[in-house]
Design a protein around this motif. Structure first.
Motif, PDB file in Angstrom:
ATOM      1  N   GLY A  68       0.820  -1.298   0.020  1.00 53.66           N
ATOM      2  CA  GLY A  68      -0.057  -0.003   0.161  1.00 53.66           C
ATOM      3  C   GLY A  68       0.830   1.210   0.013  1.00 53.66           C
ATOM      4  N   ARG A  69       0.218   2.304  -0.604  1.00 54.63           N
ATOM      5  CA  ARG A  69       0.909   3.711  -0.752  1.00 54.63           C
ATOM      6  C   ARG A  69       2.425   3.637  -1.172  1.00 54.63           C
ATOM      7  N   ASN A  70       2.686   2.826  -2.124  1.00 55.04           N
ATOM      8  CA  ASN A  70       4.149   2.946  -2.826  1.00 55.04           C
ATOM      9  C   ASN A  70       4.322   3.923  -3.713  1.00 55.04           C
ATOM     10  N   TYR A  71       3.316   4.757  -3.787  1.00 54.27           N
ATOM     11  CA  TYR A  71       3.642   5.831  -5.004  1.00 54.27           C
ATOM     12  C   TYR A  71       3.279   7.148  -4.161  1.00 54.27           C
ATOM     13  N   ALA A  72       3.979   7.990  -3.996  1.00 57.67           N
ATOM     14  CA  ALA A  72       3.644   9.173  -3.139  1.00 57.67           C
ATOM     15  C   ALA A  72       2.534  10.111  -3.406  1.00 57.67           C
ATOM     16  N   ASP A  73       2.193  10.143  -4.804  1.00 60.72           N
ATOM     17  CA  ASP A  73       1.383  10.941  -5.376  1.00 60.72           C
ATOM     18  C   ASP A  73      -0.242  10.270  -4.994  1.00 60.72           C
ATOM     19  N   VAL A 232       3.216 -10.628  -5.909  1.00 62.35           N
ATOM     20  CA  VAL A 232       3.240  -9.252  -5.492  1.00 62.35           C
ATOM     21  C   VAL A 232       2.685  -8.176  -6.176  1.00 62.35           C
ATOM     22  N   LEU A 233       1.802  -7.466  -5.630  1.00 63.10           N
ATOM     23  CA  LEU A 233       1.394  -6.155  -6.121  1.00 63.10           C
ATOM     24  C   LEU A 233       2.095  -5.112  -5.608  1.00 63.10           C
ATOM     25  N   THR A 234       2.624  -4.230  -6.465  1.00 60.33           N
ATOM     26  CA  THR A 234       3.628  -3.378  -5.885  1.00 60.33           C
ATOM     27  C   THR A 234       3.115  -1.911  -5.851  1.00 60.33           C
ATOM     28  N   GLY A 235       1.958  -1.505  -5.754  1.00 56.31           N
ATOM     29  CA  GLY A 235       1.303  -0.338  -5.475  1.00 56.31           C
ATOM     30  C   GLY A 235       0.763   0.448  -6.659  1.00 56.31           C
ATOM     31  N   THR A 236      -0.031   1.426  -6.585  1.00 52.18           N
ATOM     32  CA  THR A 236      -0.709   2.037  -7.424  1.00 52.18           C
ATOM     33  C   THR A 236      -0.194   3.508  -7.637  1.00 52.18           C
ATOM     34  N   PRO A 237      -0.387   4.323  -8.960  1.00 49.39           N
ATOM     35  CA  PRO A 237       0.056   5.464  -8.982  1.00 49.39           C
ATOM     36  C   PRO A 237      -1.288   6.362  -8.754  1.00 49.39           C
ATOM     37  N   ALA A 238      -1.403   7.442  -8.655  1.00 47.88           N
ATOM     38  CA  ALA A 238      -2.326   8.475  -8.452  1.00 47.88           C
ATOM     39  C   ALA A 238      -3.607   8.179  -9.418  1.00 47.88           C
TER      40      ALA A 238
END
Length: 267
Positions: A68-73, A232-238
């Motif tokens: 979770g929350r692996n992209y700052a935006d 492994v899911l690596t997070g999502t952008p905004a």
């Protein structure tokens, strides 16, 4: 190489997808692999046009480990801080579906959203307490994923199991791409009612991950053993936003391909 799992007239097989995806599915074929794709590949000699088979989820994982929350935006758009260590949660194996399978909107939620993500598929022999080098060796390949989320339940429950775990809430596919440099790839999510009217909802690049892929695999392997076939899911952008009945959602990742699913209510 692109490794798919597919259904055909004689059953289910793994296969290697041949041809260039840019030419469209009519120009692609799939060569059947004997047994499992991990290790040395042996081909049976059977071959189909891709248009004559049905692509399934490219792997059936024992678990899907998500970050979770692996992209700052994306963290910012939901009003969250970037975590100091990877924020982990799980999706059950029963949430996994494949290309063209339907995402089913649960009756418990009024706000279901898409999350386009790069997915990592673990190969043999898996990973346990792996350093970065061992983590990289443990990676079999990469595919597209959609971490579908009931956002209202995520907020109300205080933990994410229900919000992330409904059946059909983890589309992955269309195939696993091996030997790919994923340090800077475009991730795109489009949503629309028909192919001519798709709206770009998410557009990001993997270089903007807070924690990179080898670091994530290493970190997770010190918490739980990653088995061959785990994802492994690596997070999502905004850009996450609601899905409604009748939508079609497509996740596209540069160098891999596209994953498309329709959105329907629970029957």
């Amino acid at each position: 190489m692109r490794i798919a799992r597919f259904a055909h007239a004689k059953g289910m097989s793994f296969g290697a997808v041949e041809g260039e995806p840019e030419a469209g599915p009519q120009g692609l074929t799939i060569a059947e692999i004997e047994g499992h794709p991990f290790g040395n590949l042996t081909f049976s000699g059977a071959r189909w046009a891709l248009s004559d088979v049905r692509l399934l989820s490219p792997i059936l994982p024992s678990k899907v480990v998500c970050v979770g929350r692996n992209y700052a935006d994306h963290a910012a758009e939901l009003g969250n801080d970037v975590p100091k260590e990877p924020l982990l949660f799980l999706k059950p194996s029963t949430s996994v579906i494949g290309p063209r399978d339907a995402i089913r909107l649960p009756i418990f939620s009024k706000q279901v959203e898409h999350e386009a993500e790069l997915a990592v598929v673990i190969g043999a022999p898996g990973a346990r307490r792996a350093d970065r080098a061992a983590a990289e060796r443990a990676i079999f390949g990469y595919t597209c994923a959609n971490d579908v989320t009931a956002r209202d339940l995520q907020r109300s429950d205080g933990q994410w199991t229900r919000a992330k775990g409904f059946d059909s809430f983890c589309p992955i596919g269309p195939w696993i791409t091996t030997g790919l440099d994923v340090s800077d790839l475009e991730i795109r999510c489009e949503v629309g009612r028909n192919p001519e009217e798709m709206e770009v909802r998410q557009l990001g690049r993997t270089k903007d991950m807070v924690f990179d892929v080898p670091g994530l695999v290493s970190y997770i392997s010190h918490v739980m053993t990653l088995l061959p076939g785990d994802v492994v899911l690596t997070g999502t952008p905004a850009g996450v936003s609601p899905l409604v009945e009748g939508d079609t959602v497509t996740v596209r990742i540069e160098g891999i391909g596209e994953l498309t699913n329709a959105v329907v209510p629970v029957a």
